[in-house]
Design a protein around this motif. Sequence first.
Motif, PDB file in Angstrom:
ATOM      1  N   TRP A  99       0.853  -1.189   0.000  1.00 48.65           N
ATOM      2  CA  TRP A  99       0.000   0.000   0.000  1.00 48.65           C
ATOM      3  C   TRP A  99       0.891   1.242   0.000  1.00 48.65           C
ATOM      4  O   TRP A  99       1.924   1.285   0.672  1.00 48.65           O
ATOM      5  N   LEU A 106       2.481   8.006  -7.232  1.00 52.46           N
ATOM      6  CA  LEU A 106       1.883   6.752  -6.761  1.00 52.46           C
ATOM      7  C   LEU A 106       0.575   6.978  -6.023  1.00 52.46           C
ATOM      8  O   LEU A 106      -0.304   6.103  -6.006  1.00 52.46           O
ATOM      9  N   ALA A 109      -2.012   4.226  -4.284  1.00 48.48           N
ATOM     10  CA  ALA A 109      -2.019   2.962  -5.022  1.00 48.48           C
ATOM     11  C   ALA A 109      -1.779   1.777  -4.097  1.00 48.48           C
ATOM     12  O   ALA A 109      -1.144   1.899  -3.042  1.00 48.48           O
ATOM     13  N   SER A 110      -2.286   0.624  -4.499  1.00 49.29           N
ATOM     14  CA  SER A 110      -2.042  -0.620  -3.770  1.00 49.29           C
ATOM     15  C   SER A 110      -2.227  -1.772  -4.746  1.00 49.29           C
ATOM     16  O   SER A 110      -2.866  -1.624  -5.789  1.00 49.29           O
ATOM     17  N   LYS A 206       5.664   1.540  -9.823  1.00 46.07           N
ATOM     18  CA  LYS A 206       4.579   1.622 -10.815  1.00 46.07           C
ATOM     19  C   LYS A 206       4.632   0.402 -11.740  1.00 46.07           C
ATOM     20  O   LYS A 206       3.599  -0.191 -12.063  1.00 46.07           O
ATOM     21  N   LEU A 209       3.607  -2.774  -9.692  1.00 39.88           N
ATOM     22  CA  LEU A 209       2.157  -2.802  -9.481  1.00 39.88           C
ATOM     23  C   LEU A 209       1.418  -3.179 -10.763  1.00 39.88           C
ATOM     24  O   LEU A 209       0.293  -3.693 -10.714  1.00 39.88           O
TER      25      LEU A 209
END
Length: 237
Positions: A99, A106, A109-110, A206, A209
Amino acid sequence: MNDVQIACESDTDLEIDAALLFYRARANGAVYATQHAVRVVDDRPALLPGVPLTLEALAEFADLAARRTSYRGFVHERVVYLAPNVLVWWVPACTRRVWFQHTGELGNASGDCQHPPLVFVATRGKWSVFSLRENARPDARTALYRAPYFNVWEDGRICIGNVVTPDTIDSDSIKPYEDAFFRSRFTHANADKLIKGRGGAVRLWKQLLAGAPFPLHQLIDAKCTLADVVKTISTED
């Protein structure tokens, strides 16, 4: 002098029995110890002449203390170093959710992403993490690399912030430590450079993810081995 609170499981009468006196040399820090019997006269304890503390007596005292202060039990399979108030273990490369609460790209974001093999070091009041280039159990000679995570300093120290860490340092606290780390909100970089390559850590996370594999070749050498870290810990302690 502060009062000493002694907790017992049942009512127990305690009587003073003996005393240990420790002497330290100012020149080199060498320690000398004597053991003294105690005689109570008119409800007041008095030390009797002492005798040098033998290695046998010291070993018995240390064993009694260790029963209350040291970890006893089966050692976790991922532990690589264990001493009183010191725990070092490794985490194989894995996929875990992270997380972010980042003021930059970011944002909040998670998601699930790949992580490199890691080495965690837990001591009293200090918590550190490093990366590994190979997904194998490390030994004393294993080279360590910077952990490319937000909230981690260049020397591996983790900024605890408001994260709750375990009260004890033993094999049973491995999972709580790992959960505290991975479930925290990564907010900002504590070092100028966390990973090699353009875009730095922000671009790295990034991509991770988005499902990219972790680029182990981009890890930055921490210029130390596992043995170096343990030696530093021992010196600080």
